[in-house]
Design a protein around this motif. Structure first.
Motif, mmCIF file in Angstrom:
data_model
loop_
_atom_site.group_PDB
_atom_site.id
_atom_site.type_symbol
_atom_site.label_atom_id
_atom_site.label_comp_id
_atom_site.label_asym_id
_atom_site.label_seq_id
_atom_site.Cartn_x
_atom_site.Cartn_y
_atom_site.Cartn_z
ATOM 1 N N MET B 359 0.831 -1.203 0.000
ATOM 2 C CA MET B 359 0.000 0.000 0.000
ATOM 3 C C MET B 359 0.870 1.259 0.000
ATOM 4 S SD MET B 359 -2.786 -0.872 2.937
ATOM 5 C CE MET B 359 -3.713 -2.390 2.964
ATOM 6 N N GLY B 360 2.178 1.095 0.099
ATOM 7 C CA GLY B 360 3.062 2.246 0.159
ATOM 8 C C GLY B 360 3.122 2.866 1.542
ATOM 9 N N GLN B 361 2.586 2.164 2.564
ATOM 10 C CA GLN B 361 2.592 2.715 3.927
ATOM 11 C C GLN B 361 3.856 2.360 4.687
ATOM 12 O OE1 GLN B 361 -0.922 2.243 6.249
ATOM 13 N NE2 GLN B 361 -2.295 2.393 4.509
ATOM 14 N N LEU B 362 4.509 1.274 4.290
ATOM 15 C CA LEU B 362 5.786 0.884 4.887
ATOM 16 C C LEU B 362 6.822 0.909 3.772
ATOM 17 C CD1 LEU B 362 5.341 -2.324 7.110
ATOM 18 C CD2 LEU B 362 5.837 -0.002 7.865
ATOM 19 N N MET B 363 8.033 1.349 4.099
ATOM 20 C CA MET B 363 9.095 1.302 3.100
ATOM 21 C C MET B 363 10.339 0.645 3.685
ATOM 22 S SD MET B 363 8.615 4.794 0.953
ATOM 23 C CE MET B 363 7.608 5.649 2.130
ATOM 24 N N PRO B 364 10.306 -0.694 3.812
ATOM 25 C CA PRO B 364 11.422 -1.404 4.443
ATOM 26 C C PRO B 364 12.689 -1.358 3.580
ATOM 27 C CG PRO B 364 9.443 -2.775 4.291
ATOM 28 C CD PRO B 364 9.254 -1.588 3.388
ATOM 29 N N GLU B 365 13.832 -1.572 4.251
ATOM 30 C CA GLU B 365 15.121 -1.679 3.558
ATOM 31 C C GLU B 365 15.142 -2.986 2.763
ATOM 32 O OE1 GLU B 365 17.583 0.631 3.759
ATOM 33 O OE2 GLU B 365 16.141 1.826 4.885
ATOM 34 N N PRO B 366 16.020 -3.058 1.719
ATOM 35 C CA PRO B 366 16.082 -4.285 0.906
ATOM 36 C C PRO B 366 16.262 -5.568 1.723
ATOM 37 C CG PRO B 366 17.355 -2.549 -0.128
ATOM 38 C CD PRO B 366 16.879 -1.998 1.181
ATOM 39 N N ASP B 367 17.127 -5.535 2.759
ATOM 40 C CA ASP B 367 17.339 -6.730 3.577
ATOM 41 C C ASP B 367 16.064 -7.142 4.305
ATOM 42 O OD1 ASP B 367 19.881 -7.193 2.898
ATOM 43 O OD2 ASP B 367 20.741 -6.922 4.917
ATOM 44 N N GLN B 368 15.332 -6.132 4.793
ATOM 45 C CA GLN B 368 14.077 -6.428 5.495
ATOM 46 C C GLN B 368 13.052 -7.013 4.527
ATOM 47 O OE1 GLN B 368 13.814 -2.308 7.011
ATOM 48 N NE2 GLN B 368 13.193 -3.239 8.932
ATOM 49 N N LEU B 369 13.045 -6.500 3.287
ATOM 50 C CA LEU B 369 12.112 -7.017 2.285
ATOM 51 C C LEU B 369 12.356 -8.500 2.049
ATOM 52 C CD1 LEU B 369 12.176 -4.045 -0.251
ATOM 53 C CD2 LEU B 369 10.224 -4.756 1.123
ATOM 54 N N SER B 370 13.635 -8.874 1.940
ATOM 55 C CA SER B 370 13.966 -10.298 1.750
ATOM 56 C C SER B 370 13.457 -11.124 2.914
ATOM 57 C CB SER B 370 15.478 -10.503 1.650
ATOM 58 O OG SER B 370 15.986 -9.858 0.539
ATOM 59 N N GLU B 371 13.689 -10.638 4.136
ATOM 60 C CA GLU B 371 13.253 -11.375 5.324
ATOM 61 C C GLU B 371 11.731 -11.532 5.346
ATOM 62 O OE1 GLU B 371 14.934 -12.805 7.873
ATOM 63 O OE2 GLU B 371 16.845 -12.352 6.883
ATOM 64 N N MET B 372 11.013 -10.446 4.988
ATOM 65 C CA MET B 372 9.555 -10.483 5.000
ATOM 66 C C MET B 372 9.005 -11.533 4.039
ATOM 67 S SD MET B 372 8.927 -6.383 5.078
ATOM 68 C CE MET B 372 7.372 -6.413 4.215
ATOM 69 N N GLU B 373 9.736 -11.732 2.948
ATOM 70 C CA GLU B 373 9.219 -12.633 1.915
ATOM 71 C C GLU B 373 9.617 -14.089 2.112
ATOM 72 O OE1 GLU B 373 10.261 -11.050 -1.984
ATOM 73 O OE2 GLU B 373 8.151 -10.511 -2.122
ATOM 74 N N ILE B 374 10.383 -14.372 3.170
ATOM 75 C CA ILE B 374 10.814 -15.748 3.422
ATOM 76 C C ILE B 374 9.585 -16.645 3.583
ATOM 77 C CG2 ILE B 374 11.846 -17.187 5.238
ATOM 78 C CD1 ILE B 374 13.864 -15.767 3.363
ATOM 79 N N GLY B 375 9.678 -17.854 3.048
ATOM 80 C CA GLY B 375 8.606 -18.826 3.281
ATOM 81 C C GLY B 375 7.674 -18.987 2.095
ATOM 82 N N PRO B 376 6.789 -19.992 2.175
ATOM 83 C CA PRO B 376 5.862 -20.263 1.074
ATOM 84 C C PRO B 376 4.731 -19.231 1.031
ATOM 85 C CG PRO B 376 5.441 -21.761 2.890
ATOM 86 C CD PRO B 376 6.597 -20.913 3.300
ATOM 87 N N ASN B 377 3.899 -19.260 -0.040
ATOM 88 C CA ASN B 377 2.920 -18.185 -0.208
ATOM 89 C C ASN B 377 1.641 -18.367 0.626
ATOM 90 O OD1 ASN B 377 0.673 -19.375 -1.941
ATOM 91 N ND2 ASN B 377 2.482 -19.958 -3.104
ATOM 92 N N ARG B 378 1.167 -19.591 0.792
ATOM 93 C CA ARG B 378 -0.020 -19.889 1.621
ATOM 94 C C ARG B 378 -1.240 -19.043 1.288
ATOM 95 N NH1 ARG B 378 3.743 -19.815 6.329
ATOM 96 N NH2 ARG B 378 4.476 -21.953 6.577
ATOM 97 N N CYS B 379 -1.529 -18.863 0.012
ATOM 98 C CA CYS B 379 -2.686 -18.062 -0.395
ATOM 99 C C CYS B 379 -3.889 -18.924 -0.755
ATOM 100 C CB CYS B 379 -2.318 -17.175 -1.581
ATOM 101 S SG CYS B 379 -1.329 -15.776 -1.078
ATOM 102 N N ALA B 380 -3.760 -20.242 -0.628
ATOM 103 C CA ALA B 380 -4.795 -21.128 -1.156
ATOM 104 C C ALA B 380 -5.572 -21.850 -0.065
ATOM 105 C CB ALA B 380 -4.145 -22.159 -2.074
ATOM 106 N N VAL B 381 -6.789 -22.245 -0.426
ATOM 107 C CA VAL B 381 -7.563 -23.189 0.374
ATOM 108 C C VAL B 381 -7.634 -24.478 -0.442
ATOM 109 C CG1 VAL B 381 -9.782 -23.733 1.404
ATOM 110 C CG2 VAL B 381 -8.989 -21.367 1.347
ATOM 111 N N HIS B 382 -7.133 -25.571 0.124
ATOM 112 C CA HIS B 382 -7.194 -26.857 -0.574
ATOM 113 C C HIS B 382 -8.455 -27.585 -0.148
ATOM 114 C CE1 HIS B 382 -3.127 -26.775 -2.396
ATOM 115 N NE2 HIS B 382 -2.964 -25.868 -1.448
ATOM 116 N N GLY B 383 -9.383 -27.737 -1.066
ATOM 117 C CA GLY B 383 -10.677 -28.334 -0.736
ATOM 118 C C GLY B 383 -10.599 -29.811 -0.465
#
Lengths: 85, 383
Positions: B359-383
Motif C-alpha cells: 500500500m506504500g505505507q511501509l518502506m522497508p530496507e532491501p534486507d528487510q524485504l527479503s526477510e519479510m518474503e521468506i517462506g511459502p505463499n499460503r494463499c490457497a484453500v485446498h478443498g
C-alpha cells in the motif's frame, strides 16, 4: 527476559553474519563458569532463531532476546554440559 | 564452477530449478535451524533432503558423520544466505566428501529466483510468458503483442522483466496487479516507474494506498500492440474485495489468487473472511462459469512442483478445473463458506507488513524485504 538479569560477559557480534555469531558464542561460553550469563549483541536477524535453537541443543539455558532497534541482545546462561551435540 | 578438487562448487537457484524440472536426483543437506526447515524448504519429486543445523557441526564432522550420506554421493549444502553452508561444505570437503556444492545466495536467492516459460501464442498474434518463482510458488506474467508488453503480478525483483523485454526489443507499457498482494512484495509499482509504464490496481483494493495508480475496473479493456482489446478485465472478488481476473485474447484467463490449478483462493487475508467468502463463491460458481470452458487458466500461485505441467508451466483449461478442482465442486454454499473460513492454513509470513508495504505505507530496507518474503505463499484453500 528481565532487564535486571545479571550479565557476566558481553560478546559483540554486531555486523557478523551466520555462522560467525554462533561460532564466537560457543567459544566465549566455553571460557565461562557454569551458571554465568553471556550477553551476545548481534545484528543478523537469523541469529534470533539460531541462538535459541543452538543453546537448547547444547544444554545451555536460553534466557531470551531483547530487540533494540537493529541490535538483538541474546542472553544465555551456561549449562552443566559443555556444548554437547 | 571450477575444476579445482578442493574448492566447493556453487550451484545457482537456476541450476536447482533445472534439476527439479528435469527430475534429476539431488540430495540437499539443509543446515538451517529446525523451525526454518519445517516451515519452508526446497522440495520436488527428485529432491531428497535432510536437516542438520550448522551448529551441529561446531565440534567437527565426527559427531554427525553417522547421519550423513556416503562420501561418494553428491551433496548440495543449503542455508539461509550461504555463509553457514560454506562453513559446513568446507568441513565436508576436508573430511573426504568429494562432490560437495553450496546453494549460491542460500534460500534467499531460491526465494527470489524467477524462471520465464513461453506458455502460448495468442490467436491475434503475440504471446503469453509465465515467470515461475519456484521458491515461493508465485507466478507472474508478461503478455506481448507487437513490440508492447504488459506485466501482471510482478515480483519484487522487477529487473528480470526489464531485461527480458529489452532482450526481445519489447516495451513494457502497462503493469497490472490483479489484487493487493499479502504473500509477496509487489514489484509492480517500481517496475512501472522504472520503465515509464502505467500501473493498474483495483480501486477497491487501493483505498489505503499512498501512491497514484490507474483504476482497474470490471469490463475495462486494454490495448496491447495494435490489438485494441487484447485484455479484458473481469471483477472477481473473494480473495480480496477488488480482485480482478484478466481475459487475454479470449484464450487465457489470468486468475490471480481467485482460482489455482489444485485449489482456490483464501478470503481471510484482508480480515473479512465471512463477507469475502460469499463473494468468492459468486466469482467461482457464477462469474467464472460464464466465461467459457476452453480458457486456459493461468493463476498467480502454485503449491507443489507437481502442478508444473509437461510443457513447463502451471495452468489448466477452465472446463477441466470445473471437473477436477475440489474447491469448484462443493454443492452447498454453507459447506463452501465453512471450508474457506475454518481450519485455514497458517497465514503467510509477515503478511500484514507485506500488505502495508504494497500500500506504500511501509518502506522497508532491501534486507528487510527479503526477510519479510521468506517462506511459502499460503494463499490457497485446498478443498
Amino acid at each position: 527476559m528481565e532487564e535486571s538479569a545479571h550479565v557476566d560477559r558481553t560478546l559483540d557480534c554486531k555486523g557478523l553474519s551466520c555462522p560467525m555469531p554462533i561460532i564466537q558464542t560457543k567459544k566465549a561460553i566455553e571460557a565461562m563458569l557454569v551458571g554465568e550469563v553471556l550477553e551476545v549483541l548481534a545484528t543478523d536477524p537469523g541469529s534470533v532463531a539460531d541462538m535459541k535453537s543452538w543453546a537448547t541443543r547444547t544444554q545451555h539455558e536460553f534466557l531470551g532476546t531483547v530487540t533494540e532497534g537493529a541490535v538483538y541482545r541474546h542472553f544465555i546462561r551456561k549449562g552443566q554440559k559443555e556444548s554437547a551435540t | 564452477m571450477t575444476s579445482d578438487a578442493m574448492t566447493v562448487r556453487k550451484m545457482s537457484a537456476a541450476d536447482v530449478f533445472a534439476a527439479i524440472a528435469s527430475r534429476e536426483p539431488l540430495f540437499i543437506l539443509d543446515v538451517r535451524n529446525e523451525d526454518a526447515y519445517a516451515d519452508w524448504r526446497i522440495e520436488g519429486p527428485s529432491i531428497a533432503s535432510q536437516n542438520t543445523p550448522y551448529f551441529e557441526f561446531l565440534e567437527g564432522i565426527d559427531p554427525v558423520a553417522g547421519q550423513l550420506p556416503p562420501k561418494n554421493d553428491a551433496v548440495l549444502v543449503v542455508c539461509a544466505k550461504e555463509g553457514s553452508s560454506q562453513f559446513v561444505a568446507d568441513l565436508l570437503m576436508e573430511a573426504g566428501w568429494a562432490r560437495v556444492a553450496v546453494l549460491a545466495g542460500g534460500m534467499r536467492s531460491w526465494s527470489e529466483h524467477l524462471h520465464p516459460v513461453h506458455v502460448s501464442e495468442l490467436p491475434s498474434g503475440g504471446a503469453v510468458y509465465q515467470f515461475l518463482r519456484p521458491g515461493k510458488g508465485c507466478l507472474s506474467y508478461m503478455v506481448v503483442c507487437g513490440d508492447e508488453a504488459v506485466v501482471v503480478d510482478a515480483a519484487r525483483t522487477f529487473q528480470v522483466y526489464l531485461d527480458f523485454a529489452e532482450a526481445q526489443g519489447w516495451y513494457i507499457r502497462n503493469v497490472i496487479d490483479t489484487h493487493l498482494h499479502a504473500d509477496h512484495v509487489s514489484g509492480g509499482r517500481m517496475l512501472a516507474q522504472a520503465c515509464g509504464a502505467s500501473y493498474w490496481l483495483s480501486p477497491q483494493d487501493a483505498s489505503d494506498v499512498h501512491f497514484g495508480f490507474e483504476p482497474l475496473v470490471d469490463g475495462q479493456v486494454l490495448a496491447v500492440g495494435d490489438v485494441p482489446s487484447l485484455i479484458q478485465v473481469v471483477h472477481s472478488p473473494g480473495h480480496t474485495i477488488g480482485s480482478a481476473s484478466l481475459i487475454v485474447d479470449h484464450a487465457c484467463l489470468l486468475s490471480g489468487d481467485t482460482l489455482f490449478v489444485h485449489s482456490i483462493g483464501r478470503p481471510d487475508l484482508a480480515g473479512q473472511a465471512q463477507s469475502l467468502g460469499a463473494e468468492l463463491r459468486r466469482s467461482l460458481y457464477t462469474t467464472y462459469k460464464s466465461l467459457g470452458s476452453e480458457l486456459l487458466v493461468l493463476p498467480a500461485h502454485f503449491a507443489e512442483m507437481s502442478e508444473i505441467n509437461e510443457r513447463g508451466f502451471v495452468g489448466a483449461r477452465l472446463g477441466d478445473l470445473y471437473r477436477n478442482n475440489a474447491g469448484l465442486n462443493v454443492p452447498e454454499e454453507s459447506q463452501f463458506l465453512k471450508m474457506v473460513t475454518e481450519n485455514l492454513p497458517q497465514q503467510p509470513h509477515a503478511y500484514q507488513d507485506i500488505r502495508l508495504t504494497n500500500m506504500g505505507q511501509l518502506m522497508p530496507e532491501p534486507d528487510q524485504l527479503s526477510e519479510m518474503e521468506i517462506g511459502p505463499n499460503r494463499c490457497a484453500v485446498h478443498g
